[in-house]
Write a protein that holds these residues in place. Sequence first.
Motif, PDB file in Angstrom:
ATOM      1  N   TRP A  33      -6.048  57.771 -14.616  1.00 48.67           N
ATOM      2  CA  TRP A  33      -6.319  57.497 -16.025  1.00 48.67           C
ATOM      3  C   TRP A  33      -5.815  58.613 -16.924  1.00 48.67           C
ATOM      4  O   TRP A  33      -5.119  58.390 -17.907  1.00 48.67           O
ATOM      5  CB  TRP A  33      -7.830  57.310 -16.182  1.00 48.67           C
ATOM      6  CG  TRP A  33      -8.246  56.828 -17.540  1.00 48.67           C
ATOM      7  CD1 TRP A  33      -7.464  56.197 -18.462  1.00 48.67           C
ATOM      8  CD2 TRP A  33      -9.529  56.977 -18.120  1.00 48.67           C
ATOM      9  NE1 TRP A  33      -8.177  55.910 -19.573  1.00 48.67           N
ATOM     10  CE2 TRP A  33      -9.474  56.373 -19.396  1.00 48.67           C
ATOM     11  CE3 TRP A  33     -10.738  57.510 -17.680  1.00 48.67           C
ATOM     12  CZ2 TRP A  33     -10.567  56.328 -20.255  1.00 48.67           C
ATOM     13  CZ3 TRP A  33     -11.819  57.448 -18.516  1.00 48.67           C
ATOM     14  CH2 TRP A  33     -11.748  56.861 -19.795  1.00 48.67           C
ATOM     15  N   LEU A  34      -6.180  59.859 -16.579  1.00 46.74           N
ATOM     16  CA  LEU A  34      -5.779  60.987 -17.413  1.00 46.74           C
ATOM     17  C   LEU A  34      -4.376  61.483 -17.099  1.00 46.74           C
ATOM     18  O   LEU A  34      -3.804  62.260 -17.868  1.00 46.74           O
ATOM     19  CB  LEU A  34      -6.775  62.141 -17.240  1.00 46.74           C
ATOM     20  CG  LEU A  34      -8.232  61.843 -17.657  1.00 46.74           C
ATOM     21  CD1 LEU A  34      -9.101  63.063 -17.423  1.00 46.74           C
ATOM     22  CD2 LEU A  34      -8.288  61.418 -19.124  1.00 46.74           C
ATOM     23  N   GLY A  35      -3.799  61.086 -15.950  1.00 45.97           N
ATOM     24  CA  GLY A  35      -2.443  61.542 -15.592  1.00 45.97           C
ATOM     25  C   GLY A  35      -1.385  61.010 -16.526  1.00 45.97           C
ATOM     26  O   GLY A  35      -0.272  61.569 -16.594  1.00 45.97           O
ATOM     27  N   GLU A  36      -1.696  59.952 -17.263  1.00 40.26           N
ATOM     28  CA  GLU A  36      -0.708  59.410 -18.196  1.00 40.26           C
ATOM     29  C   GLU A  36      -0.636  60.221 -19.483  1.00 40.26           C
ATOM     30  O   GLU A  36       0.378  60.200 -20.163  1.00 40.26           O
ATOM     31  CB  GLU A  36      -1.091  57.958 -18.541  1.00 40.26           C
ATOM     32  CG  GLU A  36      -1.087  57.038 -17.332  1.00 40.26           C
ATOM     33  CD  GLU A  36      -1.545  55.638 -17.696  1.00 40.26           C
ATOM     34  OE1 GLU A  36      -1.946  55.451 -18.875  1.00 40.26           O
ATOM     35  OE2 GLU A  36      -1.520  54.756 -16.816  1.00 40.26           O
ATOM     36  N   SER A  37      -1.752  60.909 -19.816  1.00 41.61           N
ATOM     37  CA  SER A  37      -1.755  61.672 -21.075  1.00 41.61           C
ATOM     38  C   SER A  37      -1.723  63.176 -20.855  1.00 41.61           C
ATOM     39  O   SER A  37      -1.640  63.936 -21.828  1.00 41.61           O
ATOM     40  CB  SER A  37      -3.007  61.305 -21.884  1.00 41.61           C
ATOM     41  OG  SER A  37      -4.178  61.588 -21.131  1.00 41.61           O
ATOM     42  N   MET A  38      -1.831  63.648 -19.651  1.00 38.11           N
ATOM     43  CA  MET A  38      -1.800  65.095 -19.358  1.00 38.11           C
ATOM     44  C   MET A  38      -1.197  65.275 -17.973  1.00 38.11           C
ATOM     45  O   MET A  38      -1.057  64.310 -17.196  1.00 38.11           O
ATOM     46  CB  MET A  38      -3.224  65.677 -19.415  1.00 38.11           C
ATOM     47  CG  MET A  38      -4.188  65.126 -18.376  1.00 38.11           C
ATOM     48  SD  MET A  38      -5.821  65.888 -18.444  1.00 38.11           S
ATOM     49  CE  MET A  38      -6.349  65.442 -20.091  1.00 38.11           C
ATOM     50  N   PRO A  39      -0.838  66.502 -17.647  1.00 34.58           N
ATOM     51  CA  PRO A  39      -0.283  66.735 -16.297  1.00 34.58           C
ATOM     52  C   PRO A  39      -1.304  66.319 -15.218  1.00 34.58           C
ATOM     53  O   PRO A  39      -2.507  66.451 -15.396  1.00 34.58           O
ATOM     54  CB  PRO A  39      -0.031  68.238 -16.280  1.00 34.58           C
ATOM     55  CG  PRO A  39       0.125  68.620 -17.726  1.00 34.58           C
ATOM     56  CD  PRO A  39      -0.744  67.720 -18.502  1.00 34.58           C
ATOM     57  N   LYS A  40      -0.760  65.836 -14.138  1.00 34.31           N
ATOM     58  CA  LYS A  40      -1.648  65.358 -13.076  1.00 34.31           C
ATOM     59  C   LYS A  40      -2.466  66.489 -12.457  1.00 34.31           C
ATOM     60  O   LYS A  40      -3.550  66.271 -11.936  1.00 34.31           O
ATOM     61  CB  LYS A  40      -0.834  64.655 -12.012  1.00 34.31           C
ATOM     62  CG  LYS A  40      -0.252  63.325 -12.478  1.00 34.31           C
ATOM     63  CD  LYS A  40       0.396  62.583 -11.336  1.00 34.31           C
ATOM     64  CE  LYS A  40       0.909  61.215 -11.799  1.00 34.31           C
ATOM     65  NZ  LYS A  40       1.523  60.435 -10.713  1.00 34.31           N
ATOM     66  N   GLY A  41      -1.925  67.710 -12.511  1.00 36.93           N
ATOM     67  CA  GLY A  41      -2.698  68.836 -11.984  1.00 36.93           C
ATOM     68  C   GLY A  41      -3.971  69.053 -12.776  1.00 36.93           C
ATOM     69  O   GLY A  41      -5.048  69.312 -12.213  1.00 36.93           O
ATOM     70  N   VAL A  42      -3.842  68.929 -14.110  1.00 35.03           N
ATOM     71  CA  VAL A  42      -5.032  69.096 -14.960  1.00 35.03           C
ATOM     72  C   VAL A  42      -6.023  67.949 -14.691  1.00 35.03           C
ATOM     73  O   VAL A  42      -7.235  68.146 -14.606  1.00 35.03           O
ATOM     74  CB  VAL A  42      -4.627  69.128 -16.442  1.00 35.03           C
ATOM     75  CG1 VAL A  42      -5.868  69.223 -17.329  1.00 35.03           C
ATOM     76  CG2 VAL A  42      -3.700  70.315 -16.710  1.00 35.03           C
ATOM     77  N   ALA A  43      -5.492  66.705 -14.571  1.00 28.82           N
ATOM     78  CA  ALA A  43      -6.363  65.574 -14.274  1.00 28.82           C
ATOM     79  C   ALA A  43      -7.055  65.759 -12.925  1.00 28.82           C
ATOM     80  O   ALA A  43      -8.238  65.405 -12.748  1.00 28.82           O
ATOM     81  CB  ALA A  43      -5.549  64.278 -14.280  1.00 28.82           C
ATOM     82  N   LEU A  44      -6.345  66.330 -11.953  1.00 26.59           N
ATOM     83  CA  LEU A  44      -6.944  66.575 -10.634  1.00 26.59           C
ATOM     84  C   LEU A  44      -8.080  67.594 -10.739  1.00 26.59           C
ATOM     85  O   LEU A  44      -9.128  67.450 -10.093  1.00 26.59           O
ATOM     86  CB  LEU A  44      -5.869  67.066  -9.671  1.00 26.59           C
ATOM     87  CG  LEU A  44      -6.317  67.334  -8.239  1.00 26.59           C
ATOM     88  CD1 LEU A  44      -6.825  66.053  -7.590  1.00 26.59           C
ATOM     89  CD2 LEU A  44      -5.148  67.915  -7.420  1.00 26.59           C
ATOM     90  N   VAL A  45      -7.845  68.638 -11.591  1.00 31.60           N
ATOM     91  CA  VAL A  45      -8.896  69.643 -11.767  1.00 31.60           C
ATOM     92  C   VAL A  45     -10.143  69.017 -12.404  1.00 31.60           C
ATOM     93  O   VAL A  45     -11.282  69.302 -12.023  1.00 31.60           O
ATOM     94  CB  VAL A  45      -8.368  70.807 -12.621  1.00 31.60           C
ATOM     95  CG1 VAL A  45      -9.520  71.749 -13.017  1.00 31.60           C
ATOM     96  CG2 VAL A  45      -7.311  71.579 -11.857  1.00 31.60           C
ATOM     97  N   VAL A  46      -9.928  68.108 -13.387  1.00 32.23           N
ATOM     98  CA  VAL A  46     -11.073  67.447 -14.023  1.00 32.23           C
ATOM     99  C   VAL A  46     -11.852  66.605 -13.014  1.00 32.23           C
ATOM    100  O   VAL A  46     -13.073  66.628 -12.945  1.00 32.23           O
ATOM    101  CB  VAL A  46     -10.584  66.579 -15.200  1.00 32.23           C
ATOM    102  CG1 VAL A  46     -11.751  65.766 -15.772  1.00 32.23           C
ATOM    103  CG2 VAL A  46      -9.980  67.456 -16.290  1.00 32.23           C
ATOM    104  N   GLY A  47     -11.108  65.844 -12.209  1.00 40.22           N
ATOM    105  CA  GLY A  47     -11.776  65.025 -11.195  1.00 40.22           C
ATOM    106  C   GLY A  47     -12.534  65.870 -10.186  1.00 40.22           C
ATOM    107  O   GLY A  47     -13.677  65.559  -9.812  1.00 40.22           O
ATOM    108  N   LEU A  48     -11.886  66.970  -9.735  1.00 39.12           N
ATOM    109  CA  LEU A  48     -12.579  67.841  -8.779  1.00 39.12           C
ATOM    110  C   LEU A  48     -13.786  68.520  -9.420  1.00 39.12           C
ATOM    111  O   LEU A  48     -14.782  68.803  -8.735  1.00 39.12           O
ATOM    112  CB  LEU A  48     -11.594  68.890  -8.254  1.00 39.12           C
ATOM    113  CG  LEU A  48     -10.481  68.367  -7.330  1.00 39.12           C
ATOM    114  CD1 LEU A  48      -9.528  69.495  -6.961  1.00 39.12           C
ATOM    115  CD2 LEU A  48     -11.083  67.738  -6.073  1.00 39.12           C
ATOM    116  N   GLY A  49     -13.712  68.770 -10.733  1.00 39.15           N
ATOM    117  CA  GLY A  49     -14.856  69.375 -11.424  1.00 39.15           C
ATOM    118  C   GLY A  49     -16.067  68.439 -11.416  1.00 39.15           C
ATOM    119  O   GLY A  49     -17.204  68.867 -11.173  1.00 39.15           O
TER     120      GLY A  49
END
Length: 292
Positions: A33-49
């Motif tokens: 969901w967030l990988g389309e609007s931000m880098p996937k690394g940042v989205a991965l960090v959010v999910g892991l958080g």
Amino acid sequence: MRNINVKRLVTVLPAVAMTGVSMVLTLAVVVMWLGESMPKGVALVVGLGIDGGWLATLAYERRLAAQGDHSNAVTGVGWSFGAVASGVLIAHALLADETSMGAWLAVAWLPLAAKALWLVHGLWERTALTPAALDMIRGIQQDARDDAAVARARLRAEASTEETRLTAVTEAGARVARVQAGTAQTLAEAWSKLETARKGAGTGRALTSVTSRVTSDVTPSWELPVWGPSESVAALEQAPALTDDALDVLVDEIRLSEDPALSYREMATRFRAAGHSASEVRLRAAWKRVVA
């Protein structure tokens, strides 16, 4: 102990499995969901958080539970992370296309369900009993069932015995009543015949003709018994009580009737055997006066 471990696995394995599935789904949705609007690394960090916060609060809750403690704040934070994870799944499902919306909504409840399963597991741990306690409870329950069964059997036996006794008493009373009724009827018939014979015109002549050869020139007056009240017999007059002087003379004569003199018990026996009457108190007082 092995039985307890098996039951513990029955409650903990579903919670672990649903927690893992919820974390994977949450991480995948956040990355897609967030990988389309931000880098996937940042989205991965959010999910892991989100997943990490959930795991951290869950681990702390399990540590407190192992110590027999509980924290409402930690529990509230854990449910908050579960709600966030479910909210992410629901939002992704609502923004997805119509073909996949139903599928995402169907799994959106898994984070909250996983949290509920951990709650159930915690309740089981707080109420779990040792095999010895379970055996003791089963023994107490079995004793209670045995006592209840024995009490029911005793009540049934007593009721049956009482019923048999009442039946026997009733039948015996009925037999006695029938015998009494028959006896009364027989007596009534007999007395009726006697009364008829007594009042008959030829009864006297018949009896006189029978006895005239034995008792010549005597015409007896024959009277049959009549059912009626009887006359009371006058009571015998009671002999007058002995005076103290007369009683002393009798006691002294009986005491000195043998040599050596009789004892009080022997004198009292001969006194009453001779037909004399006196109370024990007067007789002993007379004995004391004579001996003195």
